[in-house]
Each structure stands twice: as structure tokens, then as C-alpha cells.
Design an enzyme around this catalytic site. Structure first.
Site, PDB file in Angstrom:
ATOM      1  N   HIS A 197     -39.114 -28.511  -2.583  1.00 15.72           N
ATOM      2  CA  HIS A 197     -39.847 -27.393  -3.201  1.00 15.72           C
ATOM      3  C   HIS A 197     -41.322 -27.672  -3.432  1.00 15.72           C
ATOM      4  CE1 HIS A 197     -39.269 -29.797  -6.839  1.00 15.72           C
ATOM      5  NE2 HIS A 197     -40.284 -29.128  -7.345  1.00 15.72           N
TER       6      HIS A 197
HETATM    7  C1  UD1 Z   1     -42.895 -26.060 -10.991  1.00 19.99           C
HETATM    8  C2  UD1 Z   1     -43.744 -27.280 -11.359  1.00 19.99           C
HETATM    9  C3  UD1 Z   1     -43.202 -28.521 -10.672  1.00 19.99           C
HETATM   10  C4  UD1 Z   1     -41.711 -28.691 -10.923  1.00 19.99           C
HETATM   11  C5  UD1 Z   1     -40.992 -27.415 -10.530  1.00 19.99           C
HETATM   12  C6  UD1 Z   1     -39.511 -27.516 -10.809  1.00 19.99           C
HETATM   13  C7  UD1 Z   1     -46.140 -26.791 -11.773  1.00 19.99           C
HETATM   14  C8  UD1 Z   1     -47.514 -26.905 -11.234  1.00 19.99           C
HETATM   15  N1  UD1 Z   1     -45.136 -27.122 -10.935  1.00 19.99           N
HETATM   16  O1  UD1 Z   1     -43.064 -25.855  -9.586  1.00 19.99           O
HETATM   17  O2  UD1 Z   1     -43.880 -29.655 -11.181  1.00 19.99           O
HETATM   18  O3  UD1 Z   1     -41.250 -29.778 -10.155  1.00 19.99           O
HETATM   19  O4  UD1 Z   1     -41.548 -26.334 -11.286  1.00 19.99           O
HETATM   20  O5  UD1 Z   1     -38.806 -26.473 -10.205  1.00 19.99           O
HETATM   21  O6  UD1 Z   1     -45.957 -26.430 -12.919  1.00 19.99           O
HETATM   22  N2  UD1 Z   1     -40.467 -18.505  -8.495  1.00 19.99           N
HETATM   23  C9  UD1 Z   1     -39.415 -17.621  -8.553  1.00 19.99           C
HETATM   24  N3  UD1 Z   1     -38.648 -17.596  -9.678  1.00 19.99           N
HETATM   25  C10 UD1 Z   1     -38.878 -18.397 -10.743  1.00 19.99           C
HETATM   26  C11 UD1 Z   1     -39.956 -19.292 -10.679  1.00 19.99           C
HETATM   27  C12 UD1 Z   1     -40.737 -19.345  -9.551  1.00 19.99           C
HETATM   28  O7  UD1 Z   1     -39.171 -16.867  -7.624  1.00 19.99           O
HETATM   29  O8  UD1 Z   1     -38.124 -18.331 -11.729  1.00 19.99           O
HETATM   30  C13 UD1 Z   1     -41.284 -18.575  -7.272  1.00 19.99           C
HETATM   31  C14 UD1 Z   1     -42.519 -17.717  -7.310  1.00 19.99           C
HETATM   32  O9  UD1 Z   1     -42.747 -17.258  -6.024  1.00 19.99           O
HETATM   33  C15 UD1 Z   1     -43.580 -18.718  -7.710  1.00 19.99           C
HETATM   34  C16 UD1 Z   1     -43.107 -19.974  -7.004  1.00 19.99           C
HETATM   35  O10 UD1 Z   1     -41.691 -19.926  -7.070  1.00 19.99           O
HETATM   36  O11 UD1 Z   1     -44.870 -18.340  -7.316  1.00 19.99           O
HETATM   37  C17 UD1 Z   1     -43.612 -21.255  -7.624  1.00 19.99           C
HETATM   38  O12 UD1 Z   1     -43.275 -21.280  -9.010  1.00 19.99           O
HETATM   39  P1  UD1 Z   1     -44.178 -22.154 -10.029  1.00 19.99           P
HETATM   40  O13 UD1 Z   1     -43.629 -22.054 -11.381  1.00 19.99           O
HETATM   41  O14 UD1 Z   1     -45.611 -21.822  -9.835  1.00 19.99           O
HETATM   42  O15 UD1 Z   1     -44.020 -23.625  -9.486  1.00 19.99           O
HETATM   43  P2  UD1 Z   1     -42.743 -24.426  -8.951  1.00 19.99           P
HETATM   44  O16 UD1 Z   1     -42.882 -24.580  -7.487  1.00 19.99           O
HETATM   45  O17 UD1 Z   1     -41.472 -23.888  -9.488  1.00 19.99           O
END
Ligand code: UD1
Length: 355
Positions: A205
Site C-alpha cells: 500500500h
Molecule cells: C496511511 C499512513 C501510512 C500507514 C497506512 C496504514 C500517512 C501519510 N500514511 O496511509 O503510514 O501505513 O495509513 O494503512 O498517514 N482510502 C480509502 N478509505 C479509507 C482510507 C483511505 O479509500 O478509509 C483511500 C483514499 O483513496 C486515500 C488513500 O486510500 O486517498 C490513501 O489514504 P491515506 O490515509 O492518505 O494514506 P494511507 O495510504 O492509508
């Protein structure tokens, strides 16, 4: 004493569970604030339900966005929450955008901040998590380090006098869940027709592996070419990026699967032939369960797993194949991640140092 925990992303809910349990055991008031960084039920609610945390007291509902937009929205919302609750400690966890937002907001309100899982370093300044860790450690009043290596990093940055070695709270929750699921079959074995020891568990991820289509294609090709089914527990980020780039997550050996609840994940890793991941937590969970891990990253914060032979760092498709088929690691009793009682120690240290 009143502790206010700020969490927002999946790995933080896992770390919150043993802390919450320890606050209950010590009759300490504990306010839980969920930023809303993760909102899909399988990335959020199931952890609160399965790990006995209950519901958060405050939910900011911030959601997704670019780093600045997401972090800024949290900052904007947290001031009022901290002002209302005025805790003795704000406790922040790990290295996500929720971590840095809460640390920054609290320090500016002169509320003592403790950072759980302090001192981890990848020394890779392109990682968003590395910015979050370094900045949080330097803002916080108390640095709760999980390992001797983390203590060393903090000392090198001039932070030794704020540092306490407490062990790793993920060990606490992992041991408890491992014992609870010992007689429960993995849903992958019970439901997907896979044989115990006949599949690999994979999670991919991180931005470094998902956001460049060429890099994602290379990682996916490496997984697809492996010698056993590879169950990819697909985070929404990898699903979205693969779809946008036209990359199939069901090619070759790959079996795409929704993320698992924590007890199901642990049962599935225990029954697997190995783990292939770019997650931090899963590298360590694999080690604690003594399941070989192959990590698709140029470096790791959990260097002990590599030093002890239970984890290898790989880059190319060929290296992924070589990693998962390497000879079994040497058994070891070494316990670099503590004794499974870190959370109680955290609460003791916070109580001792509350003003
Ligand atoms: C975040 C953390 C990472 C951690 C990971 C665990 C940061 C910078 N990164 O990354 O350190 O390892 O969480 O999973 O804080 N999305 C969904 N549903 C959700 C959440 C996210 O669809 O409930 C999608 C969205 O398109 C979003 C993308 O995932 O833009 C990324 O989510 P984000 O919270 O920005 O970062 P993670 O990749 O989850």
C-alpha cells in the site's frame, strides 16, 4: 490523570487497543479522538469492535486528501477538542498524518505530548512517514521508544533526556490475539479453499510502490509469478492505483481479497507459508509469529527482523521470488520487541511524569 489519545489510521487502532486496556486496568481517564483519516469499516470500525476499544469519544471525520489538506483539516479541528478536554497528556501513535497533526496542535497549546513508537527511522526522506516521525519526535515532550535501536536514534538527535524505553505495544496485542485465535482456522483456509502452508499473505500500500504505474506493475508481476497462491489483502489505495493504471490484481498467482479484521489477519499469517509486504507492522507481526517475511522496500525501520534472518528487503520481481523461496530462517528466542507488557509500562511512565 487524564490521557487523550489521537488515532486515525489502521495501525494506530491496533496500538490503541492495549493502551486503552491498560488505562481501564489502572483506572485512568482515557479520551479517544479519531481523526477520520481512515473511514472504510474494514480499515477502522472492525478494529474498535474486535479489539474491545468501544467507540471513539470524538470523531473528526476528516477523510482523505493531499498531505497538506488532510493534515491541515486535522490541525484546524483538534485545537477545540484539546481545549475542551485539557488532558494531562496527549498521546500520539506511530507516523501517520494524524500523528504529526495532533503533536503539533498539542504542543502549541502547551499540553504535554507523548509519542508512542518514537525513534523509528528509515532515513528515507521521501517517505511521508519519515517526515511525520522526525517532526513528531522533536515536538513531543516524552518519547516512548519500542526498541534499543530507536533509543539510539533519539540519542543521536539530541533527544536522550526525553526518551524512555517501554517496549512495543504491538507485541502486547499480537500475543493476546494469537492465543485467542489459536484454535480458529484462518478465513482464507476455511472460506477460500487454500491449504495451511500453501499460500502467501501479501499487503502492498505504500506510496513508493503504488503511485508510479511502472513500479506498481513490477511489484504486481513479481507477486503474480510466485510458486503458491498470493492472497493480496488489498488496501483501497492499491485497488484505486491499479485500476487507474489498468493493472490486474488477479493475474497469475494473485488472489485479490478485501483487507482482513485483525484476528483474521493474525490467523491467516500463522497458517501461511510466508508474508510479502511493504507494511511496517506486518513485518514485525510475521517475526513475532515466526513466519518468514519478504519486504518490498529499500529499507526498514524494524532492522532487528532482518538482522535475525526473518525478513529480507527486496526490490525487483526476481528478488521477490528469491526472497519467498529462501531457506527457512534460523529459530531464535531473541525478543527485541519487548515482553508483551509495554502498554502497562506506558501508563506507569505517563502517571509518574504527569505534572
Ligand atoms: C496511511 C499512513 C501510512 C500507514 C497506512 C496504514 C500517512 C501519510 N500514511 O496511509 O503510514 O501505513 O495509513 O494503512 O498517514 N482510502 C480509502 N478509505 C479509507 C482510507 C483511505 O479509500 O478509509 C483511500 C483514499 O483513496 C486515500 C488513500 O486510500 O486517498 C490513501 O489514504 P491515506 O490515509 O492518505 O494514506 P494511507 O495510504 O492509508
Amino acid at each position: 490523570m487524564k490521557i487523550l489519545s489521537v488515532v486515525g489510521a489502521r495501525p494506530q487502532f491496533v496500538k490503541l487497543a492495549p493502551i486503552h486496556k491498560a488505562t481501564v486496568a489502572a483506572s485512568v481517564e482515557h479520551v479517544i479522538v479519531h481523526t477520520g483519516q481512515h473511514y472504510d469499516p474494514m480499515l477502522s470500525d472492525v478494529f474498535f469492535d474486535d479489539l474491545g476499544i468501544g467507540a471513539p469519544d470524538v470523531h473528526l471525520g476528516v477523510g482523505s486528501g493531499s498531505h497538506g489538506v488532510q493534515t491541515g483539516a486535522m490541525l484546524g479541528a483538534l485545537d477545540a477538542v484539546f481545549d475542551e478536554h485539557r488532558p494531562d497528556w496527549v498521546l500520539v501513535y506511530g507516523d501517520t498524518n494524524s500523528t504529526i497533526a495532533a503533536a503539533l496542535s498539542a504542543v502549541k497549546l502547551h499540553i504535554p505530548v507523548a509519542h508512542l513508537e518514537a525513534g523509528l527511522r528509515s532515513f528515507n526522506r521521501r517517505m511521508p512517514e519519515e517526515h511525520n516521525r522526525v517532526l513528531t519526535d522533536h515536538a513531543a515532550d516524552l518519547l516512548l521508544a519500542p526498541t534499543e535501536v530507536a533509543v539510539g536514534h533519539l540519542a543521536n538527535e539530541g533527544l536522550a533526556d526525553r526518551t524512555v524505553l517501554v517496549g512495543d505495544v504491538m507485541t502486547d496485542v499480537l500475543y493476546e490475539v494469537r492465543d485467542a485465535v489459536a484454535s480458529t482456522p484462518s478465513p482464507l483456509v476455511a472460506g477460500s479453499g487454500l491449504e495451511p502452508g500453501g499460500y502467501y499473505v501479501s499487503t502492498i500500500h505504500r506510496a513508493e510502490n503504488t503511485d508510479d504505474p511502472a513500479r506498481l506493475a513490477q511489484v504486481v508481476a513479481g507477486l503474480a509469478a510466485l510458486d503458491k497462491p498470493v492472497v493480496l489483502l488489498a488496501h483501497p489505495r492499491v485497488v484505486a492505483k491499479a485500476a487507474a493504471a489498468g493493472i490486474s490484481l488477479t493475474q497469475g498467482a494473485l488472489v485479490q481479497h478485501a483487507p482482513l479484521a485483525y484476528p483474521d489477519l493474525i490467523a491467516s499469517v500463522m497458517a501461511s507459508a510466508g508474508v510479502v509486504t511493504d507494511s511496517g507492522g506486518l513485518q514485525k507481526e510475521a517475526f513475532l509469529l515466526r513466519v518468514p517475511c519478504t519486504t518490498v522496500r529499500p529499507e526498514t525501520e524494524w532492522v532487528e527482523t532482518v538482522d535475525l534472518g526473518w525478513n529480507v528487503l527486496v526490490d525487483t520481481a526476481e528478488e521477490i521470488a528469491a526472497g519467498v523461496t529462501r531457506p527457512a530462517p534460523q529459530p531464535t528466542d531473541v525478543a527485541p520487541y519487548g515482553d508483551g507488557r509495554a502498554a502497562a509500562r506506558v501508563i506507569e511512565v505517563l502517571a509518574d511524569r504527569a505534572r
